[in-house]
Design a protein around this motif. Structure first.
Motif, PDB file in Angstrom:
ATOM      1  N   MET A 295       0.827  -1.204   0.000  1.00  0.00           N
ATOM      2  CA  MET A 295       0.000   0.000   0.000  1.00  0.00           C
ATOM      3  C   MET A 295       0.866   1.261   0.000  1.00  0.00           C
ATOM      4  N   ILE A 296       1.882   1.309   0.897  1.00  0.00           N
ATOM      5  CA  ILE A 296       2.749   2.484   0.971  1.00  0.00           C
ATOM      6  C   ILE A 296       3.641   2.581  -0.264  1.00  0.00           C
ATOM      7  N   SER A 297       4.094   1.434  -0.760  1.00  0.00           N
ATOM      8  CA  SER A 297       4.919   1.444  -1.966  1.00  0.00           C
ATOM      9  C   SER A 297       4.139   1.983  -3.153  1.00  0.00           C
ATOM     10  N   MET A 298       2.848   1.646  -3.227  1.00  0.00           N
ATOM     11  CA  MET A 298       2.008   2.194  -4.298  1.00  0.00           C
ATOM     12  C   MET A 298       1.862   3.706  -4.147  1.00  0.00           C
ATOM     13  N   GLY A 299       1.761   4.169  -2.887  1.00  0.00           N
ATOM     14  CA  GLY A 299       1.724   5.607  -2.648  1.00  0.00           C
ATOM     15  C   GLY A 299       3.015   6.273  -3.085  1.00  0.00           C
ATOM     16  N   LYS A 300       4.136   5.591  -2.866  1.00  0.00           N
ATOM     17  CA  LYS A 300       5.447   6.117  -3.266  1.00  0.00           C
ATOM     18  C   LYS A 300       5.527   6.233  -4.787  1.00  0.00           C
ATOM     19  N   ILE A 301       4.967   5.242  -5.481  1.00  0.00           N
ATOM     20  CA  ILE A 301       5.018   5.231  -6.946  1.00  0.00           C
ATOM     21  C   ILE A 301       3.914   6.104  -7.542  1.00  0.00           C
ATOM     22  N   GLY A 302       2.729   6.026  -6.939  1.00  0.00           N
ATOM     23  CA  GLY A 302       1.551   6.661  -7.526  1.00  0.00           C
ATOM     24  C   GLY A 302       1.463   8.155  -7.339  1.00  0.00           C
ATOM     25  N   GLY A 303       2.175   8.692  -6.347  1.00  0.00           N
ATOM     26  CA  GLY A 303       2.217  10.132  -6.187  1.00  0.00           C
ATOM     27  C   GLY A 303       0.981  10.728  -5.540  1.00  0.00           C
ATOM     28  N   LEU A 304       0.782  12.000  -5.805  1.00  0.00           N
ATOM     29  CA  LEU A 304      -0.196  12.816  -5.083  1.00  0.00           C
ATOM     30  C   LEU A 304      -1.634  12.343  -5.267  1.00  0.00           C
ATOM     31  N   LYS A 305      -2.019  11.939  -6.465  1.00  0.00           N
ATOM     32  CA  LYS A 305      -3.409  11.547  -6.708  1.00  0.00           C
ATOM     33  C   LYS A 305      -3.799  10.343  -5.870  1.00  0.00           C
ATOM     34  N   LEU A 306      -2.894   9.370  -5.749  1.00  0.00           N
ATOM     35  CA  LEU A 306      -3.189   8.198  -4.938  1.00  0.00           C
ATOM     36  C   LEU A 306      -3.211   8.550  -3.461  1.00  0.00           C
ATOM     37  N   LEU A 307      -2.314   9.428  -3.017  1.00  0.00           N
ATOM     38  CA  LEU A 307      -2.283   9.842  -1.613  1.00  0.00           C
ATOM     39  C   LEU A 307      -3.572  10.556  -1.218  1.00  0.00           C
ATOM     40  N   GLU A 308      -4.152  11.296  -2.132  1.00  0.00           N
ATOM     41  CA  GLU A 308      -5.420  11.982  -1.853  1.00  0.00           C
ATOM     42  C   GLU A 308      -6.520  10.983  -1.508  1.00  0.00           C
TER      43      GLU A 308
END
Length: 252
Positions: free
Chosen positions: A132-145
């Motif tokens: 989940m966190i690795s996807m946030g690291k790769i996916g950037g701001l839109k995924l973090l939102e």
């Protein structure tokens, strides 16, 4: 490990330990509210220190020991308030188990307790969190939102998290979750002489169910505090004035 200090002229000592996915300056809103009256010590945990990007997170046990060792080396044998959030809460719990430093008040804010599950299950949970966190690291701001949609984080707050994830290593991400899920505690857990509180947001109550159960069982003297309109790890960034008032009440 680097320690950032403020208000060194003051007698009462507060140690603040940050959660994952942020840096030590997660507490930047609290510092000007507290440094006039308290001696603040804020460790920059390995793996989360932008000034030392080549370091990796080690383990809850090792970091708890390093913080206690630093305090002892500074001849600080008593902490008036030890606070930790999420991952930082795990470190506080581990420090409470080792009577190296006298702790007058401990606040565990959404702290992660050791999972009481078979090892294979806990590793699967760690793998899920890692992904989940690795996807946030790769996916950037839109995924973090989407991930942080339960709280009113500003775009600036989310960019800060994106920046932290940018320099965090995958080793740090894995070790954080694997260690927080499985750190070792004495059996039985020793009685804690000081005052202890476990904080949790009403928006995260379901997620903290097992942690609350662990606290009730192993720290029966702990006071459970439910924060209204709060999610996970949001107090220091979204409600610093309220947090400061609660600290001051404990330290009267």
């Amino acid at each position: 490990m680097t320690f950032h200090e403020y208000g060194t002229q003051n007698e009462k000592v507060i140690v603040l330990i940050h959660p994952s996915a942020v840096m030590w300056d997660y507490f930047s809103y609290l510092v000007p509210l507290l440094e006039r009256d308290f001696h603040l010590l804020i460790p920059a945990l390995p793996g989360y220190d932008e000034a030392n990007p080549d370091t990796d997170y080690t383990s809850v046990e090792e970091i708890a020991s390093q913080i206690a060792g630093f305090l002892s080396a500074r001849n600080i044998d008593r902490v008036d308030l030890l606070y930790g959030c999420s991952m930082g809460g795990s470190i506080v719990i581990r420090m409470l188990a080792d009577p190296l430093i006298a702790i007058e008040n401990a606040v565990i804010d959404g702290g992660i307790t050791p999972y009481q599950l078979p090892r294979i299950i806990t590793r699967l949970i760690a793998a899920r969190d890692f992904l989940m966190i690795s996807m946030g690291k790769i996916g950037g701001l839109k995924l973090l939102e989407k991930v942080f949609s339960t709280d009113e984080y500003s775009a600036e707050d989310l960019k800060y998290i994106e920046k932290t994830l940018g320099f965090m290593s995958y080793r740090t991400i894995w070790r954080t979750f694997e260690s927080c899920n499985n750190y070792r505690m004495p059996d039985p857990v020793p009685e804690i002489p000081g005052h202890m509180e476990y904080w949790y947001g009403d928006k995260e109550q379901k997620d903290r169910k097992w942690d609350i159960r662990y606290i009730r069982k192993n720290f029966p003297q702990a006071r459970l505090v439910r924060m209204k309109n709060c999610g996970h790890a949001s107090m220091a960034s979204l409600h610093p004035e309220k947090m400061t008032a609660l600290f001051r009440k404990l330290l009267q």
